[in-house]
Structures are given as structure tokens and as C-alpha cells.
Scaffold this active site. Structure first.
Site, PDB file in Angstrom:
ATOM      1  CB  THR A   1      53.289  40.303  36.268  1.00 51.17           C
ATOM      2  OG1 THR A   1      53.120  38.922  36.633  1.00 51.17           O
ATOM      3  CG2 THR A   1      54.110  39.939  34.880  1.00 51.17           C
ATOM      4  CG  ASP A   2      54.332  36.815  40.590  1.00 46.74           C
ATOM      5  OD1 ASP A   2      53.703  37.057  39.383  1.00 46.74           O
ATOM      6  OD2 ASP A   2      54.147  36.342  41.363  1.00 46.74           O
ATOM      7  CD  GLU A   3      52.187  35.181  35.024  1.00 42.58           C
ATOM      8  OE1 GLU A   3      52.640  34.771  33.904  1.00 42.58           O
ATOM      9  OE2 GLU A   3      51.180  35.001  35.562  1.00 42.58           O
TER      10      GLU A   3
ATOM     11  CE1 TYR B   1      50.282  39.572  31.013  1.00 42.78           C
ATOM     12  CE2 TYR B   1      51.310  38.081  32.827  1.00 42.78           C
ATOM     13  CZ  TYR B   1      50.645  39.207  32.563  1.00 42.78           C
ATOM     14  OH  TYR B   1      50.740  40.115  33.500  1.00 42.78           O
TER      15      TYR B   1
ATOM     16  CE  LYS C   1      52.992  43.497  32.463  1.00 43.42           C
ATOM     17  NZ  LYS C   1      52.202  44.896  32.481  1.00 43.42           N
TER      18      LYS C   1
HETATM   19  P1  NAD Z   1      42.929  43.628  32.904  1.00 41.24           P
HETATM   20  O1  NAD Z   1      42.813  42.515  31.445  1.00 41.24           O
HETATM   21  O2  NAD Z   1      41.531  43.407  33.639  1.00 41.24           O
HETATM   22  O3  NAD Z   1      42.924  45.068  32.216  1.00 41.24           O
HETATM   23  C1  NAD Z   1      43.846  45.551  31.185  1.00 41.24           C
HETATM   24  C2  NAD Z   1      42.994  46.996  30.884  1.00 41.24           C
HETATM   25  O4  NAD Z   1      43.710  47.229  29.862  1.00 41.24           O
HETATM   26  C3  NAD Z   1      41.646  46.859  30.285  1.00 41.24           C
HETATM   27  O5  NAD Z   1      40.801  47.852  30.916  1.00 41.24           O
HETATM   28  C4  NAD Z   1      41.799  47.020  28.890  1.00 41.24           C
HETATM   29  O6  NAD Z   1      40.656  47.616  27.895  1.00 41.24           O
HETATM   30  C5  NAD Z   1      43.382  47.647  28.916  1.00 41.24           C
HETATM   31  N1  NAD Z   1      43.860  47.698  27.462  1.00 41.24           N
HETATM   32  C6  NAD Z   1      44.184  46.531  27.145  1.00 41.24           C
HETATM   33  N2  NAD Z   1      45.030  46.740  25.697  1.00 41.24           N
HETATM   34  C7  NAD Z   1      44.802  48.141  25.824  1.00 41.24           C
HETATM   35  C8  NAD Z   1      45.398  48.965  24.594  1.00 41.24           C
HETATM   36  N3  NAD Z   1      46.035  48.480  23.494  1.00 41.24           N
HETATM   37  N4  NAD Z   1      45.307  50.200  24.974  1.00 41.24           N
HETATM   38  C9  NAD Z   1      44.751  50.985  25.703  1.00 41.24           C
HETATM   39  N5  NAD Z   1      44.219  50.147  26.768  1.00 41.24           N
HETATM   40  C10 NAD Z   1      44.240  48.755  26.775  1.00 41.24           C
HETATM   41  O7  NAD Z   1      44.478  43.546  33.552  1.00 41.24           O
HETATM   42  P2  NAD Z   1      44.695  43.573  34.983  1.00 41.24           P
HETATM   43  O8  NAD Z   1      44.463  42.219  35.498  1.00 41.24           O
HETATM   44  O9  NAD Z   1      43.837  44.522  35.694  1.00 41.24           O
HETATM   45  O10 NAD Z   1      46.306  43.786  35.103  1.00 41.24           O
HETATM   46  C11 NAD Z   1      46.426  45.125  34.836  1.00 41.24           C
HETATM   47  C12 NAD Z   1      47.954  45.264  34.898  1.00 41.24           C
HETATM   48  O11 NAD Z   1      48.560  44.747  36.126  1.00 41.24           O
HETATM   49  C13 NAD Z   1      48.767  44.664  33.788  1.00 41.24           C
HETATM   50  O12 NAD Z   1      49.688  45.385  33.355  1.00 41.24           O
HETATM   51  C14 NAD Z   1      49.054  43.321  34.451  1.00 41.24           C
HETATM   52  O13 NAD Z   1      50.146  42.926  33.578  1.00 41.24           O
HETATM   53  C15 NAD Z   1      49.402  43.738  35.515  1.00 41.24           C
HETATM   54  N6  NAD Z   1      49.384  42.525  36.737  1.00 41.24           N
HETATM   55  C16 NAD Z   1      48.465  41.823  36.752  1.00 41.24           C
HETATM   56  C17 NAD Z   1      48.136  41.121  37.969  1.00 41.24           C
HETATM   57  C18 NAD Z   1      46.948  40.120  37.954  1.00 41.24           C
HETATM   58  O14 NAD Z   1      47.011  39.220  38.999  1.00 41.24           O
HETATM   59  N7  NAD Z   1      45.807  40.646  37.413  1.00 41.24           N
HETATM   60  C19 NAD Z   1      49.284  40.723  38.707  1.00 41.24           C
HETATM   61  C20 NAD Z   1      50.550  41.441  38.522  1.00 41.24           C
HETATM   62  C21 NAD Z   1      50.686  42.606  37.457  1.00 41.24           C
HETATM   63  O1  DAU Z   2      51.414  36.171  38.800  1.00 43.77           O
HETATM   64  C1  DAU Z   2      50.941  37.416  38.292  1.00 43.77           C
HETATM   65  C2  DAU Z   2      49.903  36.940  36.976  1.00 43.77           C
HETATM   66  O2  DAU Z   2      48.966  36.305  37.630  1.00 43.77           O
HETATM   67  C3  DAU Z   2      49.401  38.118  36.346  1.00 43.77           C
HETATM   68  O3  DAU Z   2      50.470  38.775  35.535  1.00 43.77           O
HETATM   69  C4  DAU Z   2      48.586  37.827  35.240  1.00 43.77           C
HETATM   70  O4  DAU Z   2      47.983  38.747  34.703  1.00 43.77           O
HETATM   71  C5  DAU Z   2      47.270  37.154  35.949  1.00 43.77           C
HETATM   72  O5  DAU Z   2      46.403  36.592  34.844  1.00 43.77           O
HETATM   73  C6  DAU Z   2      47.707  35.824  36.721  1.00 43.77           C
HETATM   74  O6  DAU Z   2      48.565  34.652  35.721  1.00 43.77           O
HETATM   75  P1  DAU Z   2      48.134  33.351  36.231  1.00 43.77           P
HETATM   76  O7  DAU Z   2      48.265  32.642  34.963  1.00 43.77           O
HETATM   77  O8  DAU Z   2      48.922  32.725  37.534  1.00 43.77           O
HETATM   78  O9  DAU Z   2      46.740  33.462  36.874  1.00 43.77           O
HETATM   79  P2  DAU Z   2      45.213  32.283  36.078  1.00 43.77           P
HETATM   80  O10 DAU Z   2      44.185  32.902  36.955  1.00 43.77           O
HETATM   81  O11 DAU Z   2      45.052  32.214  34.711  1.00 43.77           O
HETATM   82  O12 DAU Z   2      45.828  30.937  36.855  1.00 43.77           O
HETATM   83  C7  DAU Z   2      46.081  30.670  37.941  1.00 43.77           C
HETATM   84  C8  DAU Z   2      46.480  29.463  38.247  1.00 43.77           C
HETATM   85  O13 DAU Z   2      45.465  28.672  38.058  1.00 43.77           O
HETATM   86  C9  DAU Z   2      47.476  29.070  37.308  1.00 43.77           C
HETATM   87  O14 DAU Z   2      48.234  27.989  37.753  1.00 43.77           O
HETATM   88  C10 DAU Z   2      46.760  28.270  35.825  1.00 43.77           C
HETATM   89  C11 DAU Z   2      45.525  27.403  36.878  1.00 43.77           C
HETATM   90  N1  DAU Z   2      44.090  27.468  36.193  1.00 43.77           N
HETATM   91  C12 DAU Z   2      43.646  28.876  35.556  1.00 43.77           C
HETATM   92  C13 DAU Z   2      42.505  28.510  34.843  1.00 43.77           C
HETATM   93  C14 DAU Z   2      42.032  29.920  34.263  1.00 43.77           C
HETATM   94  C15 DAU Z   2      43.560  26.274  36.298  1.00 43.77           C
HETATM   95  O15 DAU Z   2      43.894  25.098  36.532  1.00 43.77           O
HETATM   96  N2  DAU Z   2      42.243  26.216  35.589  1.00 43.77           N
HETATM   97  C16 DAU Z   2      41.802  27.511  34.773  1.00 43.77           C
HETATM   98  O16 DAU Z   2      40.731  27.452  34.127  1.00 43.77           O
END
Ligand code: NAD
Ligand code: DAU
Length: 351
Positions: free
Chosen positions: A131-133, A156, A160
Site C-alpha cells: 500500500t501507499d500508506e 496497519y 505492511k
Molecule cells: P480485504 O480486507 O478486503 O481482504 C483481505 C482478505 O485476506 C480476506 O479475504 C481475508 O479473509 C483474508 N485474510 C485476512 N487474514 C488472513 C489470514 N491470517 N490468513 C489467510 N487469509 C487472511 O483487503 P483488500 O482491501 O482486498 O486488500 C488486499 C491487499 O491489498 C492487502 O494486502 C492490502 O494491504 C492491500 N491494499 C489494499 C488497498 C485498498 O484500498 N483496499 C490499497 C492498496 C493495497
Molecule cells: O491508501 C491505501 C489504503 O487505503 C489501503 O492500504 C487500506 O487497506 C485501505 O483501507 C485504505 O485506507 P484509508 O484509511 O485511506 O481508507 P478508509 O476507507 O478507511 O478511509 C478513507 C478516508 O476517509 C480517510 O481519510 C478516513 C476517512 N473516513 C473513513 C471512514 C471509514 C471517514 O471520514 N469516515 C469514515 O467512516
């Protein structure tokens, strides 16, 4: 012929990656390894789970012997690792869950791959999805590049960042072939409704308050999930070993502007009066350690691999809203039961 282990395939992004690989590469065997935590949902894959090249293994990445068995059973040649605890707010409440899955789970996978592939690492790829975080927070100017120093601010992102370092360390120390990509915020179908966009879509549908953290001026860089999956496909096949690729849409939005756009689009689609949903906006207590701004410089993947997003934000958001409106059963199944408890505990003390 490849037998690819995709971890976290029942989650949001993982299910899109599985769907793309299973349908685009019928010659590959695709093994979805997932523990099915609260975020894992096999419903996300029901349109493709009958295909002959798709296999599912319910395994926790903390269970090293079980991972070994999966490697042996399917003769795994490559890994695309997405399984993770992914929600920042949950990491603030339970950091250790993130240490276990994101760090120890990743090291378990690396260890099994190291043992099973030791005859010739050059034939196998361990692709880690990050992730970019990990780069921390930006001020008003600048973009994250592949060389931006790591500065994670939440449990988190710290977990990562640690997992990214382990992947690099295994490449350096054991000469395993690895690649890492760091992507910005994804959105799209099957997004779990604890994250901003799907949570707010659900709350607009049900006319619940829209909890905006802090002043709402935090900025994120949004990418349609199918474009992330296409980037993963490209990096998996054409990325250079041991490199990092940043993935993002050059699509920055302040939360409040995005929320207002969402309200407008949803009022139109739901046939509600103009301005109705905006009334639901409620400013609540901020997220501790909230990163002010993320923005990805995706020029490397664009120049070197020719990737760019295929849809505009307006198209992707519209498709996403339509998907949620057409899949209310999927949403209802998730938002009943355990989700309600999560929602109450997360938001009751925020107002
Ligand atoms: P998600 O939470 O929707 O899905 C995570 C999946 O991993 C689920 O199916 C869960 O059952 C499985 N999992 C969790 N713990 C596990 C364990 N201990 N063993 C086996 N399986 C397990 O997550 P997502 O949003 O689809 O993100 C997927 C990947 O991409 C992550 O590594 C996240 O850090 C990365 N990522 C997410 C975003 C985003 O915006 N969602 C952006 C950049 C990178
Ligand atoms: O940047 C990549 C990341 O983006 C991924 O690595 C993470 O897995 C993914 O969850 C996401 O993280 P963020 O914290 O940016 O996403 P989130 O949807 O939780 O929040 C987006 C923005 O909105 C953040 O500034 C917090 C704000 N927010 C979020 C929630 C859930 C609110 O204002 N209210 C809310 O209820």
C-alpha cells in the site's frame, strides 16, 4: 504452465485478481488461499468458482504446515500475496492482529516458498501486494515515488511496511525472485462496507448519518479496483525482479468533495430530491494519527510497463454505485449480525 497461489482471494481486491487470472489464463491453475476472516467472502467469486482452473483452500497464513501442504498439493510455482488485515481503524483498536497476519503471516509464506523453490529461485516469483500508506503522509505538495522513504503512521501501515521489508530482505539474503507494488486507495464492487466509499453508499441507501472524520479535508488518491487488478497482471508477467512499482490513478480527492459527489450521484440514481443525501453528513471525532494526504506518482509503471487506468473516476464511481444498488442482498448479508456490532462499537463514541 503456472500454478499460482493467490492469498486473500476472497477479499475485495483479491477476488478481482482471482476473477481476472482465472478467466484470462485458463492454462494456469489458480489457487485461492484464504482464512475467510470477517473480510473474506466466497460470494465474491460465485460467478467463477465452477471454472476448472480455480481451487479454494481455507487456510490461515499463520499456519505454516498448512501452507506447506497447499504448496505440495498444487505444486505452487508462484505467489501473489494479498491476504492481510486491511482496515486502519481496526488496527488502532487491535494492533496485534495486524502484526500476526501482516508480518508473521507474510514471513510464513516467504519461508515456505524459500524451502519449496530452493532448487531454482529464478523460476518462481513471490509478488507482494502493498500500500501507499507505508510512505506516511504528504503535505499539500508532492507525490509518493518508489524511492520515498518509509514513514508508516498507523499500526496497519507499520505492519505492511514491515512485511515489505521482509520481502526485500528475502530477495537480498536468499536470492528469491520478488516484486512489490504499493497502490493507492481502491474502490469498486465487493468493497467491504467498513471503508469510506462502500460505508457511505450503504448509509446513503439506508439514510443513516455519514460520519466524516475531523475536518473532512483529508485527501486520498482513488483507483478503480479492476484497474489495480490489471496492473497486478502486468507486473506479475512483465515486472522486473526485485523492483517496486507504485500504482495510482493521479486522482486526488478531498474526502468532503468526494462525499458530496457521492451524495449527488446517489440522489440521482435513487430518484431522491437534489441535496437530500448531503443533509446526512455528520462531522465526527477524527481518526487518531490520521494521515493528511496520500498521492501516488505512477509514472514508473506507466513508462516502463505501459499501464494506465482504463476508466475515469466518474465512470468507476458510477459503476460502483450501480453495483451496490443491484446487489443489496450481498450488502444485507454483510451488514447484518457481526457488522452491526462492529459499527456500533466503532462509531457510537465518535459523535
Ligand atoms: P480485504 O480486507 O478486503 O481482504 C483481505 C482478505 O485476506 C480476506 O479475504 C481475508 O479473509 C483474508 N485474510 C485476512 N487474514 C488472513 C489470514 N491470517 N490468513 C489467510 N487469509 C487472511 O483487503 P483488500 O482491501 O482486498 O486488500 C488486499 C491487499 O491489498 C492487502 O494486502 C492490502 O494491504 C492491500 N491494499 C489494499 C488497498 C485498498 O484500498 N483496499 C490499497 C492498496 C493495497
Ligand atoms: O491508501 C491505501 C489504503 O487505503 C489501503 O492500504 C487500506 O487497506 C485501505 O483501507 C485504505 O485506507 P484509508 O484509511 O485511506 O481508507 P478508509 O476507507 O478507511 O478511509 C478513507 C478516508 O476517509 C480517510 O481519510 C478516513 C476517512 N473516513 C473513513 C471512514 C471509514 C471517514 O471520514 N469516515 C469514515 O467512516
Amino acid at each position: 504452465m503456472k500454478n499460482i497461489l493467490i492469498t486473500g482471494g476472497a477479499g475485495f481486491i483479491g477476488s478481482h485478481v482471482i476473477r481476472l487470472f482465472v478467466t484470462k489464463y485458463p492454462q494456469y491453475k489458480i489457487v485461492n488461499l484464504d482464512a475467510l476472516t470477517y473480510a473474506g467472502n466466497l460470494e465474491n467469486l460465485k460467478d467463477i468458482d465452477h471454472l476448472p482452473n480455480y481451487f479454494f483452500e481455507k487456510v490461515n497464513i499463520l499456519d505454516a504446515p498448512a501452507i506447506e501442504q497447499v504448496f505440495d498439493k498444487h505444486q505452487i510455482t508462484d505467489v501473489i500475496h494479498l491476504a492481510a488485515e486491511s482496515h486502519v481503524d481496526r488496527s488502532i483498536v487491535s494492533p496485534l492482529d495486524f502484526v500476526y497476519t501482516n508480518i508473521i503471516g507474510t514471513v510464513n509464506l516467504l519461508n515456505v516458498a524459500r524451502t519449496k523453490w530452493k532448487d531454482d529461485y529464478s523460476k518462481h516469483l513471490f509478488y507482494h501486494i502493498s500500500t501507499d500508506e507505508v510512505y506516511g503522509a504528504l503535505g499539500a505538495e508532492g507525490l509518493f515515488t518508489e524511492t520515498t522513504p518509509y514513514h508508516p503512521n498507523s499500526p496497519y501501515s507499520a505492519s505492511k511496511a514491515s512485511s515489505d521489508h521482509f520481502v526485500r530482505a528475502y530477495a537480498e539474503t536468499y536470492h528469491m525472485k520478488t516484486v512489490v507494488s504499493n497502490c493507492s486507495n481502491n474502490y469498486g464492487p465487493f468493497h467491504f462496507p467498513e471503508k469510506l466509499i462502500p460505508l457511505f453508499i450503504n448509509n446513503i441507501i439506508t439514510k443513516k448519518p455519514l460520519p466524516v472524520y475531523g475536518d473532512g479535508l483529508y485527501t486520498r488518491d482513488w483507483l478503480f479496483v479492476k484497474d489495480h487488478a490489471l496492473a497486478i497482471d502486468l507486473i506479475f508477467h512483465e515486472g522486473i525482479a526485485d523492483e517496486t512499482y507504485n500504482i495510482g490513478g493521479f486522482n486526488e480527492w478531498r474526502n468532503i468533495d468526494l462525499i458530496k459527489l457521492l451524495c449527488t450521484l446517489m440522489d440521482e440514481k435513487l430518484g431522491r430530491a437534489k441535496g437530500e443525501s448531503v443533509q446526512l453528513i455528520t462531522y465526527v471525532k477524527d481518526r487518531p494519527g490520521h494521515d493528511r494526504r496520500y498521492a501516488i506518482d505512477a509514472s514508473k509503471i506507466n513508462k516502463e510497463l505501459g499501464w494506465k487506468p482504463t476508466v475515469t473516476f466518474e465512470q468507476g464511481l458510477s459503476e460502483t454505485i450501480d453495483w451496490f444498488l443491484q446487489n443489496t442482498e450481498w450488502l444485507d448479508n454483510i451488514t447484518s449480525g457481526a457488522y452491526e456490532k462492529y459499527y456500533d462499537s466503532m462509531y457510537s463514541n465518535r459523535v
